[in-house]
Design a protein around this motif. Structure first.
Motif, PDB file in Angstrom:
ATOM      1  N   VAL A 106       0.848  -1.193   0.000  1.00 38.36           N
ATOM      2  CA  VAL A 106       0.000   0.000   0.000  1.00 38.36           C
ATOM      3  C   VAL A 106       0.881   1.240   0.000  1.00 38.36           C
ATOM      4  N   GLY A 107       0.461   2.238  -0.776  1.00 39.81           N
ATOM      5  CA  GLY A 107       1.226   3.488  -0.807  1.00 39.81           C
ATOM      6  C   GLY A 107       1.295   4.031  -2.217  1.00 39.81           C
ATOM      7  N   ASP A 108       2.013   5.114  -2.369  1.00 43.58           N
ATOM      8  CA  ASP A 108       2.128   5.741  -3.683  1.00 43.58           C
ATOM      9  C   ASP A 108       3.408   5.299  -4.378  1.00 43.58           C
ATOM     10  N   LEU A 109       3.261   4.966  -5.651  1.00 43.41           N
ATOM     11  CA  LEU A 109       4.421   4.650  -6.475  1.00 43.41           C
ATOM     12  C   LEU A 109       4.620   5.805  -7.454  1.00 43.41           C
ATOM     13  N   PRO A 110       5.581   6.661  -7.202  1.00 44.79           N
ATOM     14  CA  PRO A 110       5.819   7.749  -8.150  1.00 44.79           C
ATOM     15  C   PRO A 110       6.404   7.202  -9.445  1.00 44.79           C
ATOM     16  N   PHE A 111       5.955   7.763 -10.574  1.00 43.78           N
ATOM     17  CA  PHE A 111       6.614   7.429 -11.839  1.00 43.78           C
ATOM     18  C   PHE A 111       7.059   8.714 -12.521  1.00 43.78           C
ATOM     19  N   TYR A 112       8.023   8.574 -13.404  1.00 46.24           N
ATOM     20  CA  TYR A 112       8.625   9.761 -14.008  1.00 46.24           C
ATOM     21  C   TYR A 112       9.261   9.393 -15.339  1.00 46.24           C
ATOM     22  N   CYS A 113       9.526  10.420 -16.125  1.00 46.99           N
ATOM     23  CA  CYS A 113      10.251  10.198 -17.368  1.00 46.99           C
ATOM     24  C   CYS A 113      11.723  10.013 -17.036  1.00 46.99           C
ATOM     25  N   SER A 114      12.295   8.932 -17.538  1.00 47.32           N
ATOM     26  CA  SER A 114      13.660   8.584 -17.167  1.00 47.32           C
ATOM     27  C   SER A 114      14.682   8.928 -18.244  1.00 47.32           C
ATOM     28  N   VAL A 115      14.221   9.593 -19.282  1.00 45.94           N
ATOM     29  CA  VAL A 115      15.136   9.960 -20.372  1.00 45.94           C
ATOM     30  C   VAL A 115      15.029  11.482 -20.592  1.00 45.94           C
ATOM     31  N   PRO A 116      16.132  12.215 -20.463  1.00 44.86           N
ATOM     32  CA  PRO A 116      16.056  13.660 -20.700  1.00 44.86           C
ATOM     33  C   PRO A 116      15.453  13.931 -22.076  1.00 44.86           C
ATOM     34  N   CYS A 117      14.399  14.774 -22.127  1.00 46.70           N
ATOM     35  CA  CYS A 117      13.640  14.878 -23.366  1.00 46.70           C
ATOM     36  C   CYS A 117      13.356  16.324 -23.755  1.00 46.70           C
ATOM     37  N   GLY A 118      13.995  17.271 -23.095  1.00 48.17           N
ATOM     38  CA  GLY A 118      13.858  18.652 -23.538  1.00 48.17           C
ATOM     39  C   GLY A 118      12.785  19.420 -22.809  1.00 48.17           C
ATOM     40  N   GLU A 119      12.340  20.501 -23.432  1.00 45.97           N
ATOM     41  CA  GLU A 119      11.370  21.391 -22.806  1.00 45.97           C
ATOM     42  C   GLU A 119      10.726  22.261 -23.868  1.00 45.97           C
ATOM     43  N   GLY A 120       9.666  22.973 -23.465  1.00 49.21           N
ATOM     44  CA  GLY A 120       9.001  23.850 -24.417  1.00 49.21           C
ATOM     45  C   GLY A 120       7.850  24.571 -23.767  1.00 49.21           C
ATOM     46  N   ASP A 121       7.215  25.457 -24.542  1.00 50.40           N
ATOM     47  CA  ASP A 121       6.074  26.190 -24.022  1.00 50.40           C
ATOM     48  C   ASP A 121       4.792  25.546 -24.513  1.00 50.40           C
ATOM     49  N   VAL A 122       3.897  25.282 -23.586  1.00 48.16           N
ATOM     50  CA  VAL A 122       2.621  24.664 -23.907  1.00 48.16           C
ATOM     51  C   VAL A 122       1.524  25.605 -23.427  1.00 48.16           C
ATOM     52  N   GLU A 123       0.803  26.187 -24.358  1.00 49.58           N
ATOM     53  CA  GLU A 123      -0.260  27.137 -24.026  1.00 49.58           C
ATOM     54  C   GLU A 123       0.206  28.155 -22.988  1.00 49.58           C
ATOM     55  N   GLY A 124       1.349  28.755 -23.252  1.00 49.95           N
ATOM     56  CA  GLY A 124       1.847  29.822 -22.393  1.00 49.95           C
ATOM     57  C   GLY A 124       2.579  29.358 -21.146  1.00 49.95           C
ATOM     58  N   LYS A 125       2.573  28.049 -20.898  1.00 51.31           N
ATOM     59  CA  LYS A 125       3.270  27.541 -19.717  1.00 51.31           C
ATOM     60  C   LYS A 125       4.527  26.806 -20.137  1.00 51.31           C
ATOM     61  N   HIS A 126       5.596  27.082 -19.423  1.00 53.71           N
ATOM     62  CA  HIS A 126       6.836  26.388 -19.722  1.00 53.71           C
ATOM     63  C   HIS A 126       6.820  25.016 -19.065  1.00 53.71           C
ATOM     64  N   ARG A 127       7.086  24.001 -19.860  1.00 51.75           N
ATOM     65  CA  ARG A 127       7.124  22.646 -19.302  1.00 51.75           C
ATOM     66  C   ARG A 127       8.428  21.987 -19.693  1.00 51.75           C
TER      67      ARG A 127
END
Ligand SMILES: [Cu+2]
Length: 146
Positions: A106-127
């Motif tokens: 029982v508990g939370d299993l965090p998941f994440y992107c494990s490969v550096p994949c860049g960044e960009g602006d999505v509808e005015g928000k930087h992601r």
């Protein structure tokens, strides 16, 4: 000779302690769950040029077998990492991979992107790559009847 007897006694004490701990002392919440016999098929999508996994929150029951179908819509690589269950897999561009594990605690299993994949602006928000995170919530069978 005495040295070996001592070593054997120590080994027995350590193993015995482990058995006692597993049998009697582990808090109920951190005991592994019995298999539910249910397989949960869940699809996670790495949304095209949004640096986002969707859904970001996933509920399963403790003891479920989980089969994740992970879709990479991007024309560059991502990866999926779920450290708590030993999952780390590359997701090549424009492809779909499968990842399987059993939710045993029982508990939370965090998941994440494990490969550096860049960044960009999505509808005015930087992601960025670092925003590609989510959680699999492993729920107790007993305390939650959702
Ligand atoms: Cu990434």
């Amino acid at each position: 000779m005495n040295k070996y007897v001592l070593i054997i006694i120590i080994v027995i004490l350590v193993l015995g302690g482990g058995v006692v701990y597993r049998q009697f002392l582990i808090p109920e919440a951190s005991k592994p769950c019995a298999p539910t016999g249910t397989t949960r098929d869940i699809t996670i999508i790495a949304v095209k040029d949004e640096w986002k996994f969707t859904p970001e929150d996933i509920d399963v029951k403790c003891g479920d077998s989980v089969v994740l179908t992970v879709v990479n819509e991007d024309s560059y690589d991502h990866g999926i990492g779920i450290d708590a269950v030993g999952v780390s897999q590359r997701m090549p561009a424009n492809s779909t991979i499968k990842v399987e594990f059993v939710a045993t605690q029982v508990g939370d299993l965090p998941f994440y992107c494990s490969v550096p994949c860049g960044e960009g602006d999505v509808e005015g928000k930087h992601r960025t790559h670092l925003d590609m995170v989510g959680k699999i919530h492993v729920q107790s069978l007993i305390s939650n009847s959702k």
